[in-house]
Each structure stands twice: as structure tokens, then as C-alpha cells.
Design a protein around this motif. Sequence first.
Motif, PDB file in Angstrom:
ATOM      1  N   PRO A 405      24.973 -14.198  -5.258  1.00  0.00           N
ATOM      2  CA  PRO A 405      25.886 -13.996  -4.612  1.00  0.00           C
ATOM      3  C   PRO A 405      27.241 -14.283  -5.068  1.00  0.00           C
ATOM      4  O   PRO A 405      27.335 -15.547  -5.988  1.00  0.00           O
ATOM      5  N   VAL A 406      28.260 -13.875  -4.832  1.00  0.00           N
ATOM      6  CA  VAL A 406      29.567 -14.001  -5.434  1.00  0.00           C
ATOM      7  C   VAL A 406      30.583 -14.486  -4.065  1.00  0.00           C
ATOM      8  O   VAL A 406      30.906 -13.597  -3.283  1.00  0.00           O
ATOM      9  N   ASP A 407      31.344 -15.553  -4.220  1.00  0.00           N
ATOM     10  CA  ASP A 407      32.148 -16.296  -3.158  1.00  0.00           C
ATOM     11  C   ASP A 407      33.570 -15.378  -3.478  1.00  0.00           C
ATOM     12  O   ASP A 407      34.248 -15.900  -4.356  1.00  0.00           O
ATOM     13  N   ARG A 409      36.107 -15.648  -1.598  1.00  0.00           N
ATOM     14  CA  ARG A 409      37.274 -16.817  -1.211  1.00  0.00           C
ATOM     15  C   ARG A 409      37.631 -17.354  -2.508  1.00  0.00           C
ATOM     16  O   ARG A 409      38.824 -17.690  -2.705  1.00  0.00           O
ATOM     17  N   ARG A 410      36.621 -18.058  -2.939  1.00  0.00           N
ATOM     18  CA  ARG A 410      37.066 -18.803  -4.259  1.00  0.00           C
ATOM     19  C   ARG A 410      37.302 -17.943  -5.392  1.00  0.00           C
ATOM     20  O   ARG A 410      38.318 -18.529  -6.115  1.00  0.00           O
ATOM     21  N   THR A 441      32.416 -16.353   5.823  1.00  0.00           N
ATOM     22  CA  THR A 441      31.910 -16.216   4.412  1.00  0.00           C
ATOM     23  C   THR A 441      32.103 -14.725   3.845  1.00  0.00           C
ATOM     24  O   THR A 441      32.316 -13.768   4.741  1.00  0.00           O
ATOM     25  N   SER A 443      31.262 -13.222   0.902  1.00  0.00           N
ATOM     26  CA  SER A 443      30.234 -13.391  -0.315  1.00  0.00           C
ATOM     27  C   SER A 443      29.474 -11.887  -0.290  1.00  0.00           C
ATOM     28  O   SER A 443      29.362 -11.205   0.413  1.00  0.00           O
ATOM     29  N   ASP A 448      30.060 -12.439 -11.015  1.00  0.00           N
ATOM     30  CA  ASP A 448      31.362 -13.018 -10.920  1.00  0.00           C
ATOM     31  C   ASP A 448      32.514 -12.423 -11.863  1.00  0.00           C
ATOM     32  O   ASP A 448      33.270 -12.293 -11.517  1.00  0.00           O
ATOM     33  N   ARG A 478      36.778  -8.639   6.536  1.00  0.00           N
ATOM     34  CA  ARG A 478      35.316  -8.232   6.437  1.00  0.00           C
ATOM     35  C   ARG A 478      35.518  -6.828   7.610  1.00  0.00           C
ATOM     36  O   ARG A 478      36.200  -7.120   8.557  1.00  0.00           O
ATOM     37  N   ALA A 565      28.672  -6.476   1.629  1.00  0.00           N
ATOM     38  CA  ALA A 565      28.281  -7.813   1.953  1.00  0.00           C
ATOM     39  C   ALA A 565      26.977  -8.409   1.813  1.00  0.00           C
ATOM     40  O   ALA A 565      26.022  -7.657   1.941  1.00  0.00           O
ATOM     41  N   THR A 566      26.904  -9.528   1.531  1.00  0.00           N
ATOM     42  CA  THR A 566      25.378 -10.163   1.370  1.00  0.00           C
ATOM     43  C   THR A 566      25.084 -10.340   2.924  1.00  0.00           C
ATOM     44  O   THR A 566      25.757 -10.570   3.831  1.00  0.00           O
TER      45      THR A 566
END
Length: 566
Positions: A405-407, A409-410, A441, A443, A448, A478, A565-566
Amino acid sequence: MRWLRRAGQFFFALSFSSLTRRIVSLNLAGLIALVASILYLSQFRAGLIDARAQSLLVQAEIIAGAIAASATVETNAITIDPDRLLDLKPGESYGPADEYAVLDFPINPERVAPVLRRLISPTKTRARIYDRDGVLILDSRSLYGRGDVLRFELPPPAQEKPGFVEKATIAIRTWLNRGDLPLYRELGPENGNGYQEVAQSLKGQKSSMVRINDRGEVIVSVAVPVQRFRAVHGALMLSTQGDDIDQMVTAERLAILKVFGVAAAVMLVLSLLLASTIAGPVRRLADSAERVRRRIRTRVEIPDFTKRRDEIGHLSGALRDMTDALYNRIEAIERFAADVSHELKNPLTSLRSAVETLPLAKTANSRSRLLAVIEHDVKRLDRLISDISDASRLDAELQRQDVAPVDLRRLLTTLTLVANETRLGNNAAVDVRFDGADHDTFSVPGHDSRLGQVISNLLMNAQSFSRQGGRVGIVCRRRKTEIEIVIDDDGPGIGEDALEKIFERFYTDRPHQGFGQNSGLGLSISKQIVEAHGGRIWAENRAGPADADGEATVAGARFIVRLPAT
């Protein structure tokens, strides 16, 4: 005849198929095991033996009753002869007649034989009568009538040994019939008590036994006491012939074998039909795969069995998809090699011309200009080789690395800070906005580093095309099962005919920059990464306010990336 020839060729081909042989063998093995268990554990045989034993017991009781009623001698009775009473002299007593004094047997064999002959002759049983001491009195094998010749079967002087077929038949019959049955042995006339049922009957109890002889034949024997006024005078033993029960069991087993033959024929045909639906398609798929291996330059169509909705259909679909992917990859590699050779040839040609012209330059200005061309071409070659190497390793890296999983937002926040710190490309600032609640989220499954490479390429393009001191906006939101990333710039936009071309390899359209400053692989690599993550990427122009003539203007370019999305 043509149809028969094709059917023969079809079944001939099936017979040499390993899969067909396995299917037929396994199906027939199960049927053979079932039939063998039926033949070995035949309920018919057990029921037949029980019925035969009960029938012999009833028959023995009837015969024993008849013998007790008519064939025993009353040794304790006194026979009075009136004539002898008159002849007695004074002091003499009356005793038994002389002819009766010599009789020591409680059962008279002469009176038993006719009764036993009449009762035993219609049946296929053997009767033996024993006295109270277990000594044989009569055997139905030795009975003969008035005028008959008494015969005894003697073994031949040179008896031949049984052949192989007879031995095999006896062995199979013994294996099928033996179980836990004891072996039958012929005892002498003095050893009647050696038979367990005879010993029991002499004690006043009826008994039965089931044995097997040395030829594998089942023998059922029963013994009942011969009683009169509750006194046991002897025992009657009835036994079946060696092949009496076995003939009926053999007939039943032959019927089972006939059913087995029909079932085996049906199963063989069904197995061949089943194998034809499996082995035939598998063979065609294997042949097609072999042709794909040999004819790599031309497309070979894999047979389509996807309508079957089974494992063969799934295999066919997987092979078709794999073959299409293989051909697409080969074609992509061929195109990539052609594009690389073309792109490398241009700077190499320019570099060769500059190197060949350099010795001919007469002035310092000419030499410096040629050296600048050589330096530019060398940098261009270095940039091309680096980008080509990155593009060629991309597929392999995406296949080897594990998805995590890749965030976003960060990731977007970090890349925005880096872009604002470096301020590359016209000093354009970058801001990011996330549409949704703070707890939402953003993600996606993927890599990444590669997704960061996509965003960095898009940001660098947006900054380089933006006006001096402009702004680049990033919006992340989203959309149901997808995450959408929108990157806007305030540059001149993209030509309508170039909206699709900009994602092609080595395509570049930068009129404001010098030739050879970009390799044209950035957007192509970005599209390859996004599609490897199961997403999409496309470009469009942002609509601006209408001009004085009322025509729509372009406010800048927009790149849209959508990832699952996850």
C-alpha cells in the motif's frame, strides 16, 4: 468409409495419449476393485451357505426321526413266546432269543440302509451314521440295493498332477472361498468324534460346520443325534457334495462378470469420450504453444475453448492472454529497439560530423563551436542512454518487486515540498489539495518509488511549461473505487493533435527549448508505470475565458492519473 477412417484415426490417436491411458486405467481399476470385492465378499454366497445349512438341518432331523422310529433295536425289551412258555421245565427261566442276543448295535444297519437309501437318493447329499462311540456304521457312498455290485473308487496307480490352468483355477477359487474357513479332511471310520459336529450331536445337540476342501470347494455339513425316548443311540451326519454350492456361486459370479463386461465396455466408451474432451483440446493447445515457440515472428492463434467454462477453457484463455502479451511485448521490444537505434543515430551522426570537421577548422571560433556541438551530443547521448536503461529495466523491476500500500497523501505532500524547495522550471510554485475529510485514506497498491517517479515527471513537465513565477496545482480525490490525481499548469497547453502523441517514446514538443534537451521518454515511462499499476493516464487542456471574438481559450494543460484504491 471416410467417417469410419476419421473415427479410427481419432481413437488411434487417443490410444497413444498418456492422459487417455490414465483416465481409462483409473476408471477401469475402480470398477475392477468393486467387482473383485463383490466376488470376494459375496452376500449371496454367505446367504446360500446359511440356507443350505438350515435345509440340511431340517433334512437331517427328518431322517434321524425316521431312523429312530424304524431302525433301532430295543435291547432292554423282553420278547415272550407262548410256545416256549409251555415247553419250560420246572426250575427253568425264560431268556431272550438267541438271534437277538448277538446284536450289540443300538442301530440295526440292515434296517437303516433301505430307509437311508430312499431318503438320500433324491438329494445330492452324503449321509453318514455313527454309533454312540463315534464309529461309522453306514455311509451313503457305500449303499447298494438288492442285486447291485458294491464299488469303491480307488485312486489311479499313476495319477497325473494338475496342470497350470487347473492349479490357477483352484488357487483363485480357494482365494475367493477360503476366508477363515477350516480345511475339510476325510477321517477314518473309527474317528467320527474328530468331526466337531458329530461330537456335539453325540452329546444330544445338533450342530453345523462349513469347511473347504483342498480343491477350494465349500462343504457344508450338519449332524443331529439319533434319539429314542431321549436316549442318544448315535449321530446322523449330512454333508454337501464338493461342487454343490460352488456351482451356484460360480453361476452367480458369472452373472456378475457379465454385468462387469457390459459396465466395463460402457465405462471404456465414456472414458474415451471424456478423454477426447480433455486430451484432444490439451493436445491442440500444446501444438499451438509449440508453433508459437517456433514461429515467433508471426502471430499464431491459440484455439479458443473459453466457452467451455471449465479448466480447459480457463487454460485456453490463459494461454491466449499469455500469447497476446508475449507478442505485444516482442513487438514493443522491436519498436523500442528501432526507436532507440533511430534516436541514438541522430546524435551519433552529429557527433561524427563534428569530429570529422574538427581537424579542418581553421579558426578558434569554429573549433569552439564544433567542441560545443560535440559536448551537446555527448550529453544528449548520456541522457538518452540513462532514460533508455531506465525504461528497459522498468518492466522487470515492476514484476520482481512486491506490491505494498502506498499513501498518496504523504507521497504528494513530500514531492510538493521538494518541488517548492528546488523551484525548477520557471520558478513555478506547487500546491496540493486533498478533496475529502481529513480521515479519508488515499492509499493505492503499488510501488512508492515508481509512483513517485510518475508524479515527479508530471510536476517537472508542468513547471517547465508554466509561465515565469506561475503556479502548478495538484488535486487528489477519491472516485468510488479509484484515486484520481489531477495536475494543472498555466502554460500554453497541448496541441489537439499531440494529446495522444506526447505519451509515445522519444516524442517531444518544446519549441521554447533547444533541440536535444529532452529524451522524450518521461511521459512514456510514466504511462508504462501507471498502466502496470492497473491505472490510466491522459492529458487534456484546461478551458480558459473566451477571447474578444468569443472563442474558447486554453488556460493550461492538465494531466489526470487514476489508480485503483486499496
